[in-house]
Design a protein around this motif. Sequence first.
Motif, PDB file in Angstrom:
ATOM      1  N   ALA A   1      56.184  45.212  13.629  1.00 31.31           N
ATOM      2  CA  ALA A   1      57.324  45.032  12.737  1.00 31.31           C
ATOM      3  C   ALA A   1      56.865  44.839  11.290  1.00 31.31           C
ATOM      4  CB  ALA A   1      58.144  43.828  13.189  1.00 31.31           C
ATOM      5  N   ILE A   2      55.778  44.093  11.106  1.00 34.99           N
ATOM      6  CA  ILE A   2      55.231  43.892   9.751  1.00 34.99           C
ATOM      7  C   ILE A   2      54.725  45.212   9.182  1.00 34.99           C
ATOM      8  CG2 ILE A   2      53.398  42.765   8.426  1.00 34.99           C
ATOM      9  CD1 ILE A   2      53.557  40.453  10.473  1.00 34.99           C
ATOM     10  N   ALA A   3      54.037  45.998  10.035  1.00 37.67           N
ATOM     11  CA  ALA A   3      53.464  47.263   9.577  1.00 37.67           C
ATOM     12  C   ALA A   3      54.538  48.253   9.136  1.00 37.67           C
ATOM     13  CB  ALA A   3      52.617  47.875  10.698  1.00 37.67           C
ATOM     14  N   ARG A   4      55.715  48.183   9.764  1.00 37.25           N
ATOM     15  CA  ARG A   4      56.751  49.174   9.483  1.00 37.25           C
ATOM     16  C   ARG A   4      57.777  48.689   8.459  1.00 37.25           C
ATOM     17  NH1 ARG A   4      55.265  52.840  12.842  1.00 37.25           N
ATOM     18  NH2 ARG A   4      54.627  52.444  15.003  1.00 37.25           N
ATOM     19  N   ALA A   5      57.700  47.407   8.070  1.00 31.95           N
ATOM     20  CA  ALA A   5      58.772  46.834   7.235  1.00 31.95           C
ATOM     21  C   ALA A   5      58.691  47.277   5.783  1.00 31.95           C
ATOM     22  CB  ALA A   5      58.725  45.314   7.322  1.00 31.95           C
ATOM     23  N   GLY A   6      57.514  47.220   5.186  1.00 33.73           N
ATOM     24  CA  GLY A   6      57.383  47.548   3.768  1.00 33.73           C
ATOM     25  C   GLY A   6      57.793  46.419   2.855  1.00 33.73           C
ATOM     26  N   ASP A   7      58.225  45.286   3.406  1.00 35.17           N
ATOM     27  CA  ASP A   7      58.634  44.144   2.591  1.00 35.17           C
ATOM     28  C   ASP A   7      58.468  42.881   3.433  1.00 35.17           C
ATOM     29  OD1 ASP A   7      59.554  42.714   0.440  1.00 35.17           O
ATOM     30  OD2 ASP A   7      61.662  43.303   0.667  1.00 35.17           O
ATOM     31  N   VAL A   8      58.812  41.730   2.848  1.00 35.55           N
ATOM     32  CA  VAL A   8      58.669  40.442   3.539  1.00 35.55           C
ATOM     33  C   VAL A   8      59.419  40.457   4.867  1.00 35.55           C
ATOM     34  CG1 VAL A   8      59.159  37.969   3.401  1.00 35.55           C
ATOM     35  CG2 VAL A   8      58.423  39.223   1.351  1.00 35.55           C
ATOM     36  N   VAL A   9      58.767  39.970   5.919  1.00 35.04           N
ATOM     37  CA  VAL A   9      59.399  39.866   7.238  1.00 35.04           C
ATOM     38  C   VAL A   9      59.445  38.391   7.621  1.00 35.04           C
ATOM     39  CG1 VAL A   9      59.328  40.543   9.656  1.00 35.04           C
ATOM     40  CG2 VAL A   9      58.453  42.099   7.907  1.00 35.04           C
ATOM     41  N   ARG A  10      60.651  37.896   7.884  1.00 32.94           N
ATOM     42  CA  ARG A  10      60.826  36.530   8.395  1.00 32.94           C
ATOM     43  C   ARG A  10      61.293  36.623   9.839  1.00 32.94           C
ATOM     44  NH1 ARG A  10      61.686  32.312   4.373  1.00 32.94           N
ATOM     45  NH2 ARG A  10      61.673  33.161   2.244  1.00 32.94           N
ATOM     46  N   PHE A  11      60.492  36.118  10.747  1.00 30.51           N
ATOM     47  CA  PHE A  11      60.872  36.148  12.158  1.00 30.51           C
ATOM     48  C   PHE A  11      61.727  34.915  12.472  1.00 30.51           C
ATOM     49  CE2 PHE A  11      56.991  38.645  11.914  1.00 30.51           C
ATOM     50  CZ  PHE A  11      57.338  39.786  12.631  1.00 30.51           C
ATOM     51  N   PRO A  12      62.851  35.089  13.161  1.00 28.37           N
ATOM     52  CA  PRO A  12      63.660  33.931  13.547  1.00 28.37           C
ATOM     53  C   PRO A  12      62.841  32.938  14.364  1.00 28.37           C
ATOM     54  CG  PRO A  12      64.787  36.005  14.029  1.00 28.37           C
ATOM     55  CD  PRO A  12      63.397  36.366  13.660  1.00 28.37           C
ATOM     56  N   SER A  13      63.130  31.655  14.208  1.00 29.66           N
ATOM     57  CA  SER A  13      62.350  30.640  14.917  1.00 29.66           C
ATOM     58  C   SER A  13      62.468  30.784  16.424  1.00 29.66           C
ATOM     59  CB  SER A  13      62.804  29.239  14.494  1.00 29.66           C
ATOM     60  OG  SER A  13      64.177  29.059  14.782  1.00 29.66           O
ATOM     61  N   ASP A  14      63.557  31.396  16.892  1.00 26.72           N
ATOM     62  CA  ASP A  14      63.723  31.596  18.335  1.00 26.72           C
ATOM     63  C   ASP A  14      63.449  33.049  18.748  1.00 26.72           C
ATOM     64  OD1 ASP A  14      65.877  32.712  17.077  1.00 26.72           O
ATOM     65  OD2 ASP A  14      67.403  31.863  18.419  1.00 26.72           O
ATOM     66  N   SER A  15      62.668  33.766  17.922  1.00 27.61           N
ATOM     67  CA  SER A  15      62.374  35.170  18.224  1.00 27.61           C
ATOM     68  C   SER A  15      61.718  35.298  19.596  1.00 27.61           C
ATOM     69  CB  SER A  15      61.445  35.747  17.150  1.00 27.61           C
ATOM     70  OG  SER A  15      61.007  37.040  17.523  1.00 27.61           O
ATOM     71  N   ASP A  16      62.159  36.306  20.336  1.00 25.19           N
ATOM     72  CA  ASP A  16      61.571  36.523  21.660  1.00 25.19           C
ATOM     73  C   ASP A  16      60.360  37.451  21.609  1.00 25.19           C
ATOM     74  OD1 ASP A  16      62.852  38.855  21.050  1.00 25.19           O
ATOM     75  OD2 ASP A  16      64.035  38.975  22.901  1.00 25.19           O
ATOM     76  N   LEU A  17      59.950  37.869  20.387  1.00 22.92           N
ATOM     77  CA  LEU A  17      58.748  38.688  20.257  1.00 22.92           C
ATOM     78  C   LEU A  17      57.513  37.796  20.387  1.00 22.92           C
ATOM     79  CD1 LEU A  17      59.672  41.003  17.227  1.00 22.92           C
ATOM     80  CD2 LEU A  17      59.831  41.514  19.680  1.00 22.92           C
ATOM     81  N   PRO A  18      56.587  38.107  21.296  1.00 21.92           N
ATOM     82  CA  PRO A  18      55.398  37.256  21.474  1.00 21.92           C
ATOM     83  C   PRO A  18      54.549  37.221  20.207  1.00 21.92           C
ATOM     84  CG  PRO A  18      55.126  39.341  22.641  1.00 21.92           C
ATOM     85  CD  PRO A  18      56.553  39.291  22.172  1.00 21.92           C
ATOM     86  N   ASP A  19      54.009  36.035  19.915  1.00 18.34           N
ATOM     87  CA  ASP A  19      53.166  35.876  18.732  1.00 18.34           C
ATOM     88  C   ASP A  19      51.725  36.225  19.080  1.00 18.34           C
ATOM     89  OD1 ASP A  19      51.409  34.367  16.713  1.00 18.34           O
ATOM     90  OD2 ASP A  19      53.421  34.094  15.881  1.00 18.34           O
ATOM     91  N   PRO A  20      51.044  37.038  18.268  1.00 22.25           N
ATOM     92  CA  PRO A  20      49.655  37.421  18.584  1.00 22.25           C
ATOM     93  C   PRO A  20      48.691  36.251  18.570  1.00 22.25           C
ATOM     94  CG  PRO A  20      50.249  38.150  16.370  1.00 22.25           C
ATOM     95  CD  PRO A  20      51.512  37.680  17.019  1.00 22.25           C
ATOM     96  N   TYR A  21      49.102  35.124  17.962  1.00 19.49           N
ATOM     97  CA  TYR A  21      48.200  33.978  17.858  1.00 19.49           C
ATOM     98  C   TYR A  21      48.488  32.888  18.890  1.00 19.49           C
ATOM     99  CZ  TYR A  21      47.557  36.205  13.286  1.00 19.49           C
ATOM    100  OH  TYR A  21      47.325  37.102  12.276  1.00 19.49           O
ATOM    101  N   ASP A  22      49.341  33.184  19.872  1.00 20.34           N
ATOM    102  CA  ASP A  22      49.572  32.206  20.931  1.00 20.34           C
ATOM    103  C   ASP A  22      48.248  31.770  21.548  1.00 20.34           C
ATOM    104  OD1 ASP A  22      52.264  31.943  20.729  1.00 20.34           O
ATOM    105  OD2 ASP A  22      52.785  33.198  22.452  1.00 20.34           O
ATOM    106  N   GLY A  23      48.017  30.451  21.580  1.00 21.53           N
ATOM    107  CA  GLY A  23      46.792  29.920  22.179  1.00 21.53           C
ATOM    108  C   GLY A  23      45.582  29.994  21.280  1.00 21.53           C
ATOM    109  N   LEU A  24      45.749  30.507  20.063  1.00 24.87           N
ATOM    110  CA  LEU A  24      44.603  30.704  19.172  1.00 24.87           C
ATOM    111  C   LEU A  24      44.608  29.754  17.987  1.00 24.87           C
ATOM    112  CD1 LEU A  24      44.466  34.620  19.177  1.00 24.87           C
ATOM    113  CD2 LEU A  24      43.036  33.023  20.470  1.00 24.87           C
ATOM    114  N   ILE A  25      45.494  28.743  18.034  1.00 25.10           N
ATOM    115  CA  ILE A  25      45.485  27.696  17.016  1.00 25.10           C
ATOM    116  C   ILE A  25      44.866  26.458  17.646  1.00 25.10           C
ATOM    117  CG2 ILE A  25      46.893  26.252  15.500  1.00 25.10           C
ATOM    118  CD1 ILE A  25      48.909  28.468  15.311  1.00 25.10           C
ATOM    119  N   PRO A  26      43.693  26.033  17.185  1.00 24.17           N
ATOM    120  CA  PRO A  26      43.004  24.897  17.802  1.00 24.17           C
ATOM    121  C   PRO A  26      43.871  23.639  17.828  1.00 24.17           C
ATOM    122  CG  PRO A  26      41.570  26.007  16.226  1.00 24.17           C
ATOM    123  CD  PRO A  26      42.940  26.583  16.053  1.00 24.17           C
ATOM    124  N   ASN A  27      43.699  22.856  18.911  1.00 28.89           N
ATOM    125  CA  ASN A  27      44.402  21.577  19.084  1.00 28.89           C
ATOM    126  C   ASN A  27      45.917  21.740  19.168  1.00 28.89           C
ATOM    127  OD1 ASN A  27      41.857  20.217  18.761  1.00 28.89           O
ATOM    128  ND2 ASN A  27      42.098  20.455  16.532  1.00 28.89           N
TER     129      ASN A  27
END
Length: 516
Positions: free
Chosen positions: A78-104
């Motif tokens: 979605a970021i690659a195709r947007a061409g402008d700022v992308v704000r994902f809704p806090s309840d977005s059902d799109l999986p985050d690529p960084y799930d499990g990759l933020i320490p602690n």
Amino acid sequence: MEQVGKEWIQVALDITSGISDQDRFDRLLSTIRQTLKCDASALLLFRDQQFVPLAINGLSEDVLGRRFDIEQHPRLEAIARAGDVVRFPSDSDLPDPYDGLIPNHDEELKVHSCIGLPLMLEDRLIGAVTIDAFDPTQFDSFKNDDLRIVSALAASSLNTALLMEQLERTAGVEVNTPRRSRNLSQQGEIIGQSRSMLELKSQIDAVADTDLSVLVMGETGVGKELVAHALHSHSGRSDNPLVYLNCAALPESVAESELFGHIKGAFTGAISNRKGKFELADQGTLFLDEIGELSLPLQAKLLRALQYGDIQRVGEDKNIKVNVRIIAATNRVMHEEVKEGNFRSDLYHRLSVFPLFVPPLREREKDIVLLAGFFAERCAHKLGVTNINLDATTLNVIQNYTWPGNVRELEHAINRASVIAKSENQSEQITLLPHHFNFSGEVVAAQSTGYVTEDSSQTIMSEYRHLGLKEAVDNFQTQLVQSAYLENDKNLSATAKQLKVNSPNLHRLMKRLNLK
């Protein structure tokens, strides 16, 4: 953004300053963190339909080794195709690529703030900045116009780095005073930022666009074939074929035909004319893997082809002119093979015009973490899961394992551990724990469990108990190597044979331990 104007002025000044790319990128993300009060951010390069992390802030270190295919990550697409700022809704059902990759932070990032800033250059996507915060309302007070300023500065910073690299390649000299931290354009698949790998990449850059023969040396599994591909792709022959031949898999009866081809009727089974690898590689590159396995008679014929630039098909008297660049690879200590009469000295010197040594994984510092991230991301695609991440204890364990099979063993270990972890927990997100790996050795077992058993503690010499693991290992290696070296009357080859290591590796180890 007014209250932090000075920081952004400094970011703008950094774009034209003489600092290294890495420092410039790190300062950019640090300023983003101070300004937006985010918990994690990343600067990504867009290349070949993938996002390649160049700098991170607040994310696990193995993220730098990952390659995010946009087809596998809907948010990044979605970021690659947007061409402008992308704000994902806090309840977005799109999986985050960084799930499990933020320490602690063990929970999945189901409810959080996420912003994507595509970095554009003349309507062309060159990268992105991702910004995450655990508070779902963290970025509500920031206007899109403010974020576009961040995007413009980040795009300029990345574009400066790309232009400097292009200029260096064109001019053949380094125009950026500080040592470059990475190549941004073509060498992304050679993962590693350790000193030894940066030196190897620099040597590849130096010799790639020449016709010099290159001998790639290193232990089994270190990635010699990857080096050959980098040499070819950076050369003027890159539009022509790179032909591969494994010399160890050549039966003596067909070896000459494989190299030089044959004509119809040359021998039983030769039912038609057939080109050999030399002809197939004409105007391109011939990669001779495991060159040390070639028989002496075939070595003589290979030498003639290299000397005169022509070949003869088996069964034919006519010479065929070929223009081939040779890259050879071996896990043998070739000067020892020459001494023992197993390899022709004249062929060795012709092949090793520019020798390259690929370091073993155990000597590559934190590259192990980057490679683990790279293989984990690739394995996630194969297993059809959203994420595969590595527990902090797991990262500690794999960094202290010796990896006798090098990068190949690490890849297989990550794949195997991922399959086991998936079978234990049928989830879209997998976490690799120490027990998913089949490492042996009391030290690794102690690290993975967090304690040392009574039996294993008795095996640790009392003089090492007050030392850290690395210092203790270095001390033990120093004593062992020094003892063996003196036992063998300071003969390096004999010492290497006793310790069951290659002479060049032993030489480097002794140098690191200040024994030579």
